[in-house]
Scaffold this motif. Structure first.
Motif, PDB file in Angstrom:
ATOM      1  N   SER A 240       0.827  -1.215   0.000  1.00 40.46           N
ATOM      2  CA  SER A 240       0.000   0.000   0.000  1.00 40.46           C
ATOM      3  C   SER A 240       0.859   1.263   0.000  1.00 40.46           C
ATOM      4  O   SER A 240       0.519   2.248  -0.663  1.00 40.46           O
ATOM      5  N   VAL A 241       1.983   1.240   0.703  1.00 44.54           N
ATOM      6  CA  VAL A 241       2.879   2.399   0.708  1.00 44.54           C
ATOM      7  C   VAL A 241       3.517   2.573  -0.667  1.00 44.54           C
ATOM      8  O   VAL A 241       3.622   3.696  -1.173  1.00 44.54           O
ATOM      9  N   ILE A 242       3.892   1.480  -1.289  1.00 49.12           N
ATOM     10  CA  ILE A 242       4.464   1.555  -2.633  1.00 49.12           C
ATOM     11  C   ILE A 242       3.420   2.094  -3.611  1.00 49.12           C
ATOM     12  O   ILE A 242       3.731   2.918  -4.483  1.00 49.12           O
ATOM     13  N   GLY A 243       2.164   1.662  -3.458  1.00 53.83           N
ATOM     14  CA  GLY A 243       1.083   2.187  -4.299  1.00 53.83           C
ATOM     15  C   GLY A 243       0.885   3.676  -4.100  1.00 53.83           C
ATOM     16  O   GLY A 243       0.655   4.428  -5.054  1.00 53.83           O
ATOM     17  N   MET A 244       0.962   4.116  -2.850  1.00 51.30           N
ATOM     18  CA  MET A 244       0.813   5.551  -2.563  1.00 51.30           C
ATOM     19  C   MET A 244       1.957   6.350  -3.182  1.00 51.30           C
ATOM     20  O   MET A 244       1.733   7.437  -3.724  1.00 51.30           O
ATOM     21  N   LEU A 245       3.158   5.821  -3.090  1.00 50.41           N
ATOM     22  CA  LEU A 245       4.301   6.509  -3.697  1.00 50.41           C
ATOM     23  C   LEU A 245       4.163   6.570  -5.217  1.00 50.41           C
ATOM     24  O   LEU A 245       4.460   7.603  -5.829  1.00 50.41           O
ATOM     25  N   ALA A 246       3.717   5.473  -5.812  1.00 48.08           N
ATOM     26  CA  ALA A 246       3.511   5.468  -7.268  1.00 48.08           C
ATOM     27  C   ALA A 246       2.443   6.485  -7.659  1.00 48.08           C
ATOM     28  O   ALA A 246       2.612   7.233  -8.631  1.00 48.08           O
ATOM     29  N   ALA A 247       1.364   6.546  -6.897  1.00 46.12           N
ATOM     30  CA  ALA A 247       0.310   7.518  -7.182  1.00 46.12           C
ATOM     31  C   ALA A 247       0.820   8.939  -6.987  1.00 46.12           C
ATOM     32  O   ALA A 247       0.448   9.844  -7.741  1.00 46.12           O
ATOM     33  N   ALA A 248       1.688   9.142  -6.003  1.00 47.99           N
ATOM     34  CA  ALA A 248       2.241  10.470  -5.745  1.00 47.99           C
ATOM     35  C   ALA A 248       3.109  10.941  -6.909  1.00 47.99           C
ATOM     36  O   ALA A 248       3.264  12.147  -7.116  1.00 47.99           O
ATOM     37  N   VAL A 249       3.656  10.009  -7.676  1.00 44.72           N
ATOM     38  CA  VAL A 249       4.453  10.375  -8.848  1.00 44.72           C
ATOM     39  C   VAL A 249       3.573  10.535 -10.087  1.00 44.72           C
ATOM     40  O   VAL A 249       3.742  11.473 -10.869  1.00 44.72           O
ATOM     41  N   VAL A 250       2.610   9.649 -10.258  1.00 45.36           N
ATOM     42  CA  VAL A 250       1.787   9.643 -11.472  1.00 45.36           C
ATOM     43  C   VAL A 250       0.781  10.801 -11.494  1.00 45.36           C
ATOM     44  O   VAL A 250       0.552  11.410 -12.542  1.00 45.36           O
ATOM     45  N   LEU A 251       0.174  11.125 -10.343  1.00 42.64           N
ATOM     46  CA  LEU A 251      -0.839  12.187 -10.301  1.00 42.64           C
ATOM     47  C   LEU A 251      -0.329  13.529 -10.828  1.00 42.64           C
ATOM     48  O   LEU A 251      -0.985  14.140 -11.674  1.00 42.64           O
ATOM     49  N   PRO A 252       0.801  14.028 -10.372  1.00 49.63           N
ATOM     50  CA  PRO A 252       1.255  15.323 -10.911  1.00 49.63           C
ATOM     51  C   PRO A 252       1.661  15.238 -12.382  1.00 49.63           C
ATOM     52  O   PRO A 252       1.508  16.216 -13.117  1.00 49.63           O
ATOM     53  N   LEU A 253       2.153  14.077 -12.812  1.00 52.82           N
ATOM     54  CA  LEU A 253       2.472  13.933 -14.233  1.00 52.82           C
ATOM     55  C   LEU A 253       1.209  14.039 -15.085  1.00 52.82           C
ATOM     56  O   LEU A 253       1.202  14.705 -16.121  1.00 52.82           O
ATOM     57  N   LEU A 254       0.145  13.382 -14.630  1.00 53.11           N
ATOM     58  CA  LEU A 254      -1.129  13.463 -15.351  1.00 53.11           C
ATOM     59  C   LEU A 254      -1.674  14.888 -15.362  1.00 53.11           C
ATOM     60  O   LEU A 254      -2.130  15.383 -16.399  1.00 53.11           O
ATOM     61  N   ASP A 255      -1.635  15.556 -14.211  1.00 53.11           N
ATOM     62  CA  ASP A 255      -2.196  16.901 -14.146  1.00 53.11           C
ATOM     63  C   ASP A 255      -1.346  17.901 -14.934  1.00 53.11           C
ATOM     64  O   ASP A 255      -1.878  18.807 -15.554  1.00 53.11           O
ATOM     65  N   GLY A 256      -0.036  17.722 -14.910  1.00 47.61           N
ATOM     66  CA  GLY A 256       0.825  18.579 -15.717  1.00 47.61           C
ATOM     67  C   GLY A 256       0.574  18.381 -17.203  1.00 47.61           C
ATOM     68  O   GLY A 256       0.517  19.352 -17.973  1.00 47.61           O
ATOM     69  N   TYR A 257       0.409  17.131 -17.610  1.00 53.02           N
ATOM     70  CA  TYR A 257       0.075  16.844 -19.006  1.00 53.02           C
ATOM     71  C   TYR A 257      -1.263  17.470 -19.372  1.00 53.02           C
ATOM     72  O   TYR A 257      -1.405  18.059 -20.452  1.00 53.02           O
ATOM     73  N   ARG A 258      -2.232  17.375 -18.477  1.00 52.54           N
ATOM     74  CA  ARG A 258      -3.551  17.976 -18.725  1.00 52.54           C
ATOM     75  C   ARG A 258      -3.428  19.488 -18.904  1.00 52.54           C
ATOM     76  O   ARG A 258      -4.024  20.070 -19.807  1.00 52.54           O
ATOM     77  N   ALA A 259      -2.633  20.134 -18.059  1.00 45.70           N
ATOM     78  CA  ALA A 259      -2.481  21.590 -18.134  1.00 45.70           C
ATOM     79  C   ALA A 259      -1.830  22.014 -19.452  1.00 45.70           C
ATOM     80  O   ALA A 259      -2.303  22.947 -20.116  1.00 45.70           O
ATOM     81  N   ILE A 260      -0.783  21.326 -19.832  1.00 41.69           N
ATOM     82  CA  ILE A 260      -0.073  21.684 -21.061  1.00 41.69           C
ATOM     83  C   ILE A 260      -0.946  21.427 -22.287  1.00 41.69           C
ATOM     84  O   ILE A 260      -1.058  22.267 -23.184  1.00 41.69           O
ATOM     85  N   ARG A 261      -1.595  20.286 -22.310  1.00 46.85           N
ATOM     86  CA  ARG A 261      -2.443  19.940 -23.461  1.00 46.85           C
ATOM     87  C   ARG A 261      -3.656  20.863 -23.554  1.00 46.85           C
ATOM     88  O   ARG A 261      -4.042  21.265 -24.651  1.00 46.85           O
ATOM     89  N   LEU A 262      -4.270  21.194 -22.407  1.00 44.69           N
ATOM     90  CA  LEU A 262      -5.414  22.109 -22.432  1.00 44.69           C
ATOM     91  C   LEU A 262      -5.014  23.478 -22.960  1.00 44.69           C
ATOM     92  O   LEU A 262      -5.764  24.100 -23.715  1.00 44.69           O
ATOM     93  N   LYS A 263      -3.841  23.953 -22.568  1.00 41.53           N
ATOM     94  CA  LYS A 263      -3.390  25.256 -23.072  1.00 41.53           C
ATOM     95  C   LYS A 263      -3.251  25.221 -24.588  1.00 41.53           C
ATOM     96  O   LYS A 263      -3.674  26.150 -25.278  1.00 41.53           O
ATOM     97  N   LYS A 264      -2.686  24.125 -25.106  1.00 42.61           N
ATOM     98  CA  LYS A 264      -2.547  23.996 -26.557  1.00 42.61           C
ATOM     99  C   LYS A 264      -3.915  23.940 -27.230  1.00 42.61           C
ATOM    100  O   LYS A 264      -4.111  24.519 -28.300  1.00 42.61           O
ATOM    101  N   LEU A 265      -4.863  23.239 -26.604  1.00 41.02           N
ATOM    102  CA  LEU A 265      -6.215  23.165 -27.170  1.00 41.02           C
ATOM    103  C   LEU A 265      -6.886  24.532 -27.139  1.00 41.02           C
ATOM    104  O   LEU A 265      -7.573  24.912 -28.095  1.00 41.02           O
ATOM    105  N   TRP A 266      -6.719  25.272 -26.052  1.00 40.20           N
ATOM    106  CA  TRP A 266      -7.310  26.610 -25.953  1.00 40.20           C
ATOM    107  C   TRP A 266      -6.726  27.549 -26.997  1.00 40.20           C
ATOM    108  O   TRP A 266      -7.438  28.351 -27.593  1.00 40.20           O
TER     109      TRP A 266
END
Length: 128
Positions: free
Chosen positions: A72-98
């Motif tokens: 469970s701790v390893i899962g939390m650490l993996a999520a802690a890395v993946v979540l900001p990558l996803l949100d950063g990708y969303r921000a960059i892609r949304l700006k390009k779409l806008w």
């Protein structure tokens, strides 16, 4: 120790609330692109604030519990890395779409749905 765990739990609930708001507020403001962009950007800041608080409180809980690395701790650490990558990708892609004149709501909702599923999966893993 119970206070630290309760604080971490409440912060995770807050993160889920922010993700939900990021899902629904831009959709409700579909007719007003200027307000949608403003509230989407506010959602980015709220996500990053809650994410950093969850990460820090989780680190504090982990340090004070002095337990070995569990799945469970390893899962939390993996999520802690993946979540900001996803949100950063969303921000960059949304700006390009806008910039291209598109609203990007479908794309944003997909990424936010993945983020929510990831948080819920890790929470379920931790509660097992």
């Amino acid at each position: 120790m119970d206070v630290l765990i309760a604080t971490h739990r409440h912060l995770v609930e807050g993160l889920l609330l922010v993700i939900l708001l990021n899902l629904f507020v831009p959709a409700m403001l579909r007719a007003r692109p200027d307000r949608r962009v403003l509230w989407t950007r506010i959602g980015y800041f709220a996500f990053w604030a809650l994410w950093s608080m969850v990460l820090f409180s989780g680190l504090i809980v982990f340090v004070f519990m002095r337990e070995p690395m569990t799945p469970s701790v390893i899962g939390m650490l993996a999520a802690a890395v993946v979540l900001p990558l996803l949100d950063g990708y969303r921000a960059i892609r949304l700006k390009k779409l806008w910039i291209a004149g598109e609203e990007g709501l479908g794309f944003s909702m997909k990424i936010l749905g993945i983020e929510m599923l990831l948080v819920l999966a890790v929470t379920g893993l931790a509660l097992r």
